[in-house]
Design a protein around this motif. Structure first.
Motif, PDB file in Angstrom:
ATOM      1  N   HIS A 177       0.829  -1.207   0.000  1.00 30.00           N
ATOM      2  CA  HIS A 177       0.000   0.000   0.000  1.00 30.00           C
ATOM      3  C   HIS A 177       0.860   1.253   0.000  1.00 30.00           C
ATOM      4  CE1 HIS A 177      -3.836  -1.978   0.139  1.00 30.00           C
ATOM      5  NE2 HIS A 177      -3.468  -2.692   1.178  1.00 30.00           N
ATOM      6  N   GLU A 178       1.970   1.235   0.707  1.00 25.89           N
ATOM      7  CA  GLU A 178       2.890   2.374   0.704  1.00 25.89           C
ATOM      8  C   GLU A 178       3.479   2.582  -0.679  1.00 25.89           C
ATOM      9  OE1 GLU A 178       5.786   1.539   3.706  1.00 25.89           O
ATOM     10  OE2 GLU A 178       4.370   1.925   5.337  1.00 25.89           O
ATOM     11  N   GLN A 179       3.763   1.487  -1.363  1.00 19.82           N
ATOM     12  CA  GLN A 179       4.340   1.569  -2.711  1.00 19.82           C
ATOM     13  C   GLN A 179       3.318   2.125  -3.699  1.00 19.82           C
ATOM     14  OE1 GLN A 179       7.479   0.853  -3.446  1.00 19.82           O
ATOM     15  NE2 GLN A 179       7.345   1.107  -5.646  1.00 19.82           N
ATOM     16  N   ILE A 180       2.081   1.676  -3.592  1.00 19.43           N
ATOM     17  CA  ILE A 180       1.045   2.073  -4.536  1.00 19.43           C
ATOM     18  C   ILE A 180       0.493   3.465  -4.235  1.00 19.43           C
ATOM     19  CG2 ILE A 180      -1.300   1.526  -5.330  1.00 19.43           C
ATOM     20  CD1 ILE A 180      -0.490  -1.441  -4.913  1.00 19.43           C
ATOM     21  N   ASP A 181       0.243   3.735  -2.954  1.00 17.49           N
ATOM     22  CA  ASP A 181      -0.393   4.998  -2.561  1.00 17.49           C
ATOM     23  C   ASP A 181       0.150   5.429  -1.200  1.00 17.49           C
ATOM     24  OD1 ASP A 181      -1.998   7.179  -2.105  1.00 17.49           O
ATOM     25  OD2 ASP A 181      -3.899   6.084  -2.255  1.00 17.49           O
ATOM     26  N   PRO A 182       1.276   6.133  -1.184  1.00 16.75           N
ATOM     27  CA  PRO A 182       1.899   6.512   0.080  1.00 16.75           C
ATOM     28  C   PRO A 182       0.979   7.288   1.025  1.00 16.75           C
ATOM     29  CG  PRO A 182       3.374   6.989  -1.741  1.00 16.75           C
ATOM     30  CD  PRO A 182       2.039   6.596  -2.330  1.00 16.75           C
ATOM     31  N   ASP A 183       0.073   8.096   0.489  1.00 11.15           N
ATOM     32  CA  ASP A 183      -0.824   8.876   1.342  1.00 11.15           C
ATOM     33  C   ASP A 183      -1.886   8.014   2.008  1.00 11.15           C
ATOM     34  OD1 ASP A 183       0.534  11.209   0.718  1.00 11.15           O
ATOM     35  OD2 ASP A 183      -0.732  11.584  -1.034  1.00 11.15           O
ATOM     36  N   ALA A 184      -2.332   6.975   1.338  1.00 10.61           N
ATOM     37  CA  ALA A 184      -3.387   6.110   1.884  1.00 10.61           C
ATOM     38  C   ALA A 184      -2.813   4.999   2.751  1.00 10.61           C
ATOM     39  CB  ALA A 184      -4.199   5.498   0.755  1.00 10.61           C
ATOM     40  N   ALA A 185      -1.519   4.771   2.689  1.00 14.26           N
ATOM     41  CA  ALA A 185      -0.922   3.645   3.400  1.00 14.26           C
ATOM     42  C   ALA A 185      -1.128   3.728   4.901  1.00 14.26           C
ATOM     43  CB  ALA A 185       0.576   3.555   3.092  1.00 14.26           C
ATOM     44  N   HIS A 186      -1.039   4.924   5.462  1.00 12.44           N
ATOM     45  CA  HIS A 186      -1.195   5.061   6.918  1.00 12.44           C
ATOM     46  C   HIS A 186      -2.609   4.678   7.334  1.00 12.44           C
ATOM     47  CE1 HIS A 186      -0.708   6.364  10.983  1.00 12.44           C
ATOM     48  NE2 HIS A 186      -1.770   7.122  10.867  1.00 12.44           N
TER      49      HIS A 186
END
Length: 150
Positions: free
Chosen positions: A135-144
């Motif tokens: 998820h961090e790789q795909i969408d860093p803002d949504a990963a958290h």
């Protein structure tokens, strides 16, 4: 993105439940898992990304086979390409795969010890870490926010 999240969520539940059923694992299944783990460690130490990905996928296939649930195995085989992409993406981001291998070793040790609770706990931990990395790789803002929900 939604498809990826749905796939990883479904896979998380299925694989952790699968790992929690080590009583079905046969002696030959455990032996094959040991062989793959040894080969996987060698591939990682050699820095062979292609072999690492292939053996990581093979680990998951053997885990499904060891559980003896043909229907579940077929369902998970249908998303094999997603799993391969996830492993490759995580390996490129995190490095050669030492962490995944250590987590796989924990799962195998619990299976071989006949401890379904520990196997499931280790599988859930492994999948949560993989999901977070992807998820961090795909969408860093949504990963958290994804990590908080996991």
């Amino acid at each position: 993105m939604t498809s990826f999240r749905s796939t990883t969520s479904a896979r998380s539940w299925k694989v952790s439940r699968l790992a929690g059923r080590p009583s079905r694992a046969t002696r030959p299944s455990c032996k094959r898992l040991d062989v793959v783990m040894t080969q996987h460690r060698a591939a990682i130490e050699a820095g062979d990304l292609e072999r690492h990905v292939a053996l990581d996928v093979e680990f998951h296939v053997l885990l499904r086979e060891a559980a003896g649930n043909q229907l579940l195995a077929e369902m998970l085989d249908s998303i094999r390409s997603v799993v391969q992409l996830a492993i490759r993406t995580a390996s490129l981001r995190m490095g050669p795969g030492h962490l995944a291998l250590a987590e796989h070793e924990d799962i195998v040790a619990a299976i071989q010890a006949g401890d379904p609770s520990a196997a499931e706990t280790h599988a859930r931990h492994h999948i949560a870490g993989m999901r977070q990395t992807l998820h961090e790789q795909i969408d860093p803002d949504a990963a958290h926010s994804t990590a908080v929900l996991a």
